[in-house]
Design an enzyme around this catalytic site. Structure first.
Site, PDB file in Angstrom:
ATOM      1  N   LYS A 122      -2.422 104.923 -23.678  1.00  0.00           N
ATOM      2  CA  LYS A 122      -2.005 103.659 -23.200  1.00  0.00           C
ATOM      3  C   LYS A 122      -1.585 103.809 -21.699  1.00  0.00           C
ATOM      4  CE  LYS A 122       2.674 103.307 -24.870  1.00  0.00           C
ATOM      5  NZ  LYS A 122       3.633 103.056 -23.768  1.00  0.00           N
ATOM      6  N   ARG A 137       3.648  92.739 -21.713  1.00  0.00           N
ATOM      7  CA  ARG A 137       3.400  92.392 -22.976  1.00  0.00           C
ATOM      8  C   ARG A 137       4.097  92.056 -24.013  1.00  0.00           C
ATOM      9  NH1 ARG A 137       2.539  95.360 -27.214  1.00  0.00           N
ATOM     10  NH2 ARG A 137       3.098  97.023 -26.097  1.00  0.00           N
ATOM     11  N   ARG A 138       5.196  93.127 -24.477  1.00  0.00           N
ATOM     12  CA  ARG A 138       6.184  92.929 -25.255  1.00  0.00           C
ATOM     13  C   ARG A 138       6.992  91.746 -25.061  1.00  0.00           C
ATOM     14  NH1 ARG A 138       7.259  99.359 -25.388  1.00  0.00           N
ATOM     15  NH2 ARG A 138       5.550  99.971 -26.682  1.00  0.00           N
ATOM     16  N   ARG A 146      14.033 100.839 -19.136  1.00  0.00           N
ATOM     17  CA  ARG A 146      13.188 101.969 -18.850  1.00  0.00           C
ATOM     18  C   ARG A 146      13.965 103.480 -19.213  1.00  0.00           C
ATOM     19  NH1 ARG A 146      10.415 102.222 -13.971  1.00  0.00           N
ATOM     20  NH2 ARG A 146       9.615 104.136 -14.929  1.00  0.00           N
ATOM     21  N   ARG A 205      16.717 105.008 -24.320  1.00  0.00           N
ATOM     22  CA  ARG A 205      16.787 103.757 -24.851  1.00  0.00           C
ATOM     23  C   ARG A 205      17.324 103.391 -26.147  1.00  0.00           C
ATOM     24  NH1 ARG A 205      10.522 101.980 -23.126  1.00  0.00           N
ATOM     25  NH2 ARG A 205      10.271 103.216 -21.272  1.00  0.00           N
TER      26      ARG A 205
END
Length: 304
Positions: free
Chosen positions: A79, A127-128, A145, A151
């Site tokens: 991706k 997108r999310r 990020r 995260r």
């Protein structure tokens, strides 16, 4: 000796070592070593990928290493690979896909529907963010990020209430237990090629191509080609909110594409089904879905 260029993040190193281990198993006596490199995409963490130039920033240093003869191939999350590679590079193999969907990680076990209004949800993906706010406009999307561990730490510490990450990345690193909810199709669509690994090498490198050929998973490759064709036809990158997901049942493939507008929050989707048994047919299906999106007004959303 085969040298694999890789980013230094824990997930990238896991992916590269996974490929290295499989190559050692398949080719007795083959020596494989990793060449860890730092990329600009890894180094600049205070701005979104869209703001600093896109996912291609994760590839450049690895490609330079191949050009200079310091590495023979590179392993990527598919991706993250731009739909158009700069010459002389090609994708030599697409490996079997892991879980393609996104995961919601929450500190107290809430689902997307049960998070309290105003909850801060971290993700670096447009997108999310758009799919999140379309479903829960009362939530706050926060740019997130860094590597997977950092995260998760921001969720654990209470800095944010939740995060959206790829299921495959969490599971590969042993963090599958953190997944509170899988965000699945058809309600929620992943990035094109999410969950698959891609091997990049120099075009015409017959030795590398032959060594990695047995890693290729043809069924996954057809789905990835169809999904990437949607993004290519729409001229998309990480600066554009685009999703694409192909499902195959034998040769019957259903492909759904989605486009969103960061400015208005509006989105469009289109699906097509066709028998697909070749890469050409997979790409044609992706083009058809992109054209269906364009006919419904996708160009105006993309221009936003």
């Amino acid at each position: 000796m085969l040298r694999i260029a890789t980013r230094r993040s824990p997930l990238a190193l896991w992916q590269a070592e996974h490929v290295a281990a499989r190559l050692r198993e398949m080719h007795e006596g083959l020596q494989v070593e990793l060449v860890p490199l730092s990329t600009r995409g890894d180094e600049v963490l205070d701005r979104s990928l869209a703001a600093i130039g896109g996912k291609g920033l994760f590839l450049k240093e690895l490609e330079v290493a191949m050009l200079e003869g310091r590495a023979d191939l590179a392993v990527h999350s598919a991706k993250d690979v731009p739909v158009e590679l700069d010459p002389p590079f090609v994708l030599a193999a697409i490996l079997e896909r892991a879980d393609p969907f996104d995961a919601l990680v929450t500190r107290a076990g809430e689902t997307l529907d049960s998070l309290p209004g105003g909850a801060r949800v971290g993700t670096s993906s447009l997108r999310r963010q758009l799919q999140l706010l379309a479903r829960r406009p009362d939530l706050v999307a926060v740019d997130l990020r860094g590597n997977v561990g950092s995260r998760l730490a921001r969720v654990d510490s209470g800095e944010i209430d939740a995060a959206i990450l790829a299921c495959a990345g969490l599971e590969r690193l042993g963090f599958g237990a953190y997944i509170t909810q899988r965000l699945e199709a058809p309600e929620w669509l992943p990035a094109a090629a999410q969950g698959a690994l891609a091997i990049e090498c120099r075009e015409g490198d017959a030795n590398v191509t032959a060594l990695v050929a047995r890693l290729a998973h043809p069924a996954t490759a057809l789905c990835v080609i169809a999904e990437r064709a949607v993004t290519r036809a729409l001229q998309g990158s990480c600066q554009v909110p685009i999703a694409a997901y192909a499902q195959a049942d034998g040769i019957a493939m259903t492909l759904t594409g989605w486009v969103g507008s960061q400015r208005t929050g509006q989105s469009l989707r289109a699906s097509r089904q066709r028998d697909v048994s070749s890469q050409t047919e997979a790409a044609a299906l992706g083009d058809d879905v992109a054209q269906a999106l364009m006919a419904r007004g996708a160009r105006a959303l993309l221009d936003d």
